[in-house]
Scaffold this motif. Structure first.
Motif, short mmCIF file in Angstrom:
data_model
loop_
_atom_site.label_atom_id
_atom_site.label_comp_id
_atom_site.label_asym_id
_atom_site.label_seq_id
_atom_site.Cartn_x
_atom_site.Cartn_y
_atom_site.Cartn_z
N GLU A 1 1.60 15.18 -3.62
CA GLU A 1 1.24 14.24 -2.57
C GLU A 1 -0.25 13.91 -2.60
O GLU A 1 -1.08 14.74 -2.98
CB GLU A 1 1.63 14.78 -1.19
N VAL A 2 -0.57 12.70 -2.16
CA VAL A 2 -1.96 12.26 -2.04
C VAL A 2 -2.61 12.99 -0.87
O VAL A 2 -2.05 13.07 0.23
CB VAL A 2 -2.04 10.73 -1.82
N THR A 3 -3.80 13.54 -1.09
CA THR A 3 -4.51 14.28 -0.05
C THR A 3 -5.86 13.68 0.31
O THR A 3 -6.52 14.15 1.22
CB THR A 3 -4.74 15.74 -0.49
N GLU A 4 -6.25 12.63 -0.40
CA GLU A 4 -7.54 11.99 -0.11
C GLU A 4 -7.54 10.58 -0.67
O GLU A 4 -7.04 10.34 -1.77
CB GLU A 4 -8.69 12.79 -0.73
N VAL A 5 -8.10 9.64 0.10
CA VAL A 5 -8.25 8.26 -0.34
C VAL A 5 -9.59 7.74 0.17
O VAL A 5 -9.95 7.96 1.33
CB VAL A 5 -7.12 7.35 0.18
N ASN A 6 -10.32 7.05 -0.68
CA ASN A 6 -11.55 6.38 -0.28
C ASN A 6 -11.63 5.06 -1.05
O ASN A 6 -11.82 5.06 -2.27
CB ASN A 6 -12.78 7.25 -0.56
N PHE A 7 -11.44 3.97 -0.34
CA PHE A 7 -11.49 2.65 -0.98
C PHE A 7 -12.91 2.27 -1.40
O PHE A 7 -13.08 1.38 -2.23
CB PHE A 7 -10.98 1.57 -0.02
N ARG A 8 -13.91 2.95 -0.80
CA ARG A 8 -15.29 2.53 -1.01
C ARG A 8 -16.17 3.72 -1.36
O ARG A 8 -17.22 3.94 -0.75
CB ARG A 8 -15.81 1.84 0.25
N SER A 9 -15.79 4.51 -2.36
CA SER A 9 -16.64 5.62 -2.79
C SER A 9 -17.96 5.07 -3.34
O SER A 9 -17.97 4.13 -4.14
CB SER A 9 -15.94 6.44 -3.86
N LYS A 10 -19.06 5.69 -2.92
CA LYS A 10 -20.38 5.23 -3.37
C LYS A 10 -20.98 6.16 -4.42
O LYS A 10 -22.19 6.15 -4.65
CB LYS A 10 -21.31 5.11 -2.16
N SER A 11 -20.14 6.97 -5.07
CA SER A 11 -20.67 7.90 -6.06
C SER A 11 -21.33 7.17 -7.23
O SER A 11 -22.23 7.71 -7.88
CB SER A 11 -19.54 8.81 -6.58
N SER A 12 -20.89 5.94 -7.49
CA SER A 12 -21.50 5.14 -8.56
C SER A 12 -22.45 4.09 -7.99
O SER A 12 -22.93 3.23 -8.71
CB SER A 12 -20.41 4.47 -9.40
N GLY A 13 -22.67 4.16 -6.68
CA GLY A 13 -23.54 3.19 -6.02
C GLY A 13 -22.78 2.33 -5.04
O GLY A 13 -21.56 2.17 -5.13
N TRP B 1 0.82 -1.20 0.00
CA TRP B 1 0.00 0.00 0.00
C TRP B 1 0.87 1.26 0.00
O TRP B 1 0.61 2.20 -0.74
CB TRP B 1 -0.95 0.02 1.19
N SER B 2 1.89 1.29 0.83
CA SER B 2 2.78 2.46 0.88
C SER B 2 3.44 2.70 -0.47
O SER B 2 3.53 3.84 -0.95
CB SER B 2 3.85 2.25 1.96
N ASP B 3 3.89 1.61 -1.10
CA ASP B 3 4.49 1.74 -2.43
C ASP B 3 3.47 2.23 -3.46
O ASP B 3 3.80 3.01 -4.36
CB ASP B 3 5.07 0.39 -2.89
N TYR B 4 2.22 1.79 -3.30
CA TYR B 4 1.18 2.20 -4.25
C TYR B 4 0.86 3.68 -4.09
O TYR B 4 0.65 4.38 -5.10
CB TYR B 4 -0.08 1.36 -4.04
N VAL B 5 0.84 4.17 -2.86
CA VAL B 5 0.64 5.61 -2.65
C VAL B 5 1.76 6.39 -3.32
O VAL B 5 1.52 7.42 -3.97
CB VAL B 5 0.58 5.94 -1.15
#
Length: 396
Positions: free
Chosen positions: A219-231, A205-209
């Motif tokens: 730099e990454v400022t936001e992460v959401n593994f489960r965004s529900k914008s598409s449902g 995960w650290s390498d992926y960031v």
């Protein structure tokens, strides 16, 4: 006169059976157990044998050695928070947020997983306000660390007469209960576990960031593994870099999520989880995948939680949020039918050992993506698409 050699603690003999909860380290009265990261970033115990008292506290706290009793479900529910704002910030039906808010409103504190180090790591922290609670919402698909200071803080809060909600994976909950011993039966403590697919490599995960930051030029400022914008059933992986717009893709198109869901990056113990049958948690929460009911007022596309009350303490806590949610009773079989992780551990990817060896050796993510695309054949993709369409139809 022959001196007896010190007995090696059983925690060092676990190998891949260790789940990395750190309860052994927190339990040691002389601090001779440290938690060190292996080449995949997973925490493992190291013991200073010269200081070890051979007291056995580490073994009694360890969920892989002193396994908890099997889960005894008092009642099973489906549930969705009435608060639409909370529901939108939650990965599923918003039940954790309701329980946590009730604890805070009662003068208590909440413990859970939050991002650290610029989203590169995850660790447990304490929240005593609604503002602090925000960081604990939403799923984090990477194994987090639970420091000794967290265990000690929970014990201190209970000793001070505060209500405590402690949330985590099953092994983290079992670790806390093992650490607390008799104090785990306190009516002030509410333990909440998530239905866990498995814990992915912190190093990956650290390498992926880092890979996302290189691609985004900041730099990454936001992460959401489960965004529900598409449902809810067709959730997306979302991230944002400071200099870029929000990037959001279906979870099946994100490489890190594919490695996770193909069981290639999980900790070894996850494939034979020592607490799959029960961690001692008062409440078990997860997604109610395959929810086929159509209750009045429930928008399934926004998320529905599966909820198990495993103790009188859990029943009381759920009764406290009764008016704040839409809910109904169901059977354990209904939940498990589309959530097999509740009752059995996942099998490893057939080449997981090779993949993790590449990660451990430092192969860059851009090269890992080429070697390991984790893309299925046409038939498997067609099946996933059909399942997605079915979920959408059920949601309607």
């Amino acid at each position: 006169m022959n001196e007896t050699a010190p007995r090696e603690p059983r925690i060092l003999l676990l190998g891949e059976g260790c789940c990395g909860c750190s309860a052994c380290s927190a339990s040691c009265p002389v601090g001779c157990i440290s938690m060190e990261r292996d080449s995949l970033g997973f925490l493992r115990p190291a013991v200073d044998a010269s200081s070890c008292l051979e007291c056995g506290r580490c073994e009694r706290a360890c969920p892989a050695i002193s396994r908890p009793h099997e889960r005894e479900v008092c009642r099973a529910y489906w549930c969705q928070a009435k608060d639409h704002a909370l529901l939108g910030r939650s990965s599923s039906g918003g039940v954790f947020g309701l329980l946590a808010s009730a604890t805070l409103d009662g003068g208590g504190v909440v413990y859970g997983a939050a991002f650290d180090d610029g989203f590169r790591t995850v660790s447990h922290r304490r929240a005593s306000s609604r503002e602090g609670l925000e960081a604990l919402l939403e799923s984090k698909y990477v194994q987090g660390a639970v420091g000794r200071e967290v265990y000690e803080a929970v014990s201190a809060d209970l000793g001070a007469g505060r209500r405590v909600l402690y949330s985590g994976t099953g092994c983290q909950v079992a670790g806390l209960r093992g650490y607390l011993g008799r104090a785990a039966s306190s009516e002030l403590l509410l333990t909440v576990e998530v239905i866990c697919h498995g814990a992915p490599s912190p190093r990956l995960w650290s390498d992926y960031v880092g890979y996302l930051e290189d691609a985004g030029g900041s730099e990454v400022t936001e992460v959401n593994f489960r965004s529900k914008s598409s449902g809810w059933t067709t959730f997306s992986f979302l991230h944002k870099c400071r200099k870029e717009k929000v990037s959001e893709v279906p979870h099946s198109r994100d490489w890190y999520m594919r490695a996770f869901l193909r069981n290639a990056s999980l900790r070894g113990s996850c494939h034979e989880c020592p607490v799959r049958a029960g961690s001692g948690a008062d409440i078990t929460l997860g997604d109610f995948w395959g929810f086929a009911r159509q209750p009045e007022g429930v928008d399934v596309s926004r998320g529905v939680s599966a909820v198990l009350a495993n103790s009188p303490q859990g029943l009381r806590a759920l009764a406290e949020i009764d008016d704040l949610s839409l809910h109904g009773e169901c059977s354990l079989d209904e939940i498990a039918a589309h959530n097999s992780a509740l009752v059995k551990s996942v099998a490893p990817h057939e080449r997981a050992t090779e993949f993790k060896a590449d990660v451990a050796s430092g192969v860059p993510v851009n090269e890992l993506r080429k070697r390991w695309p984790f893309e299925d054949g046409l038939a498997a993709r067609a099946r996933r698409k059909a399942k997605g369409l079915l979920r959408k139809l059920v949601g309607r």
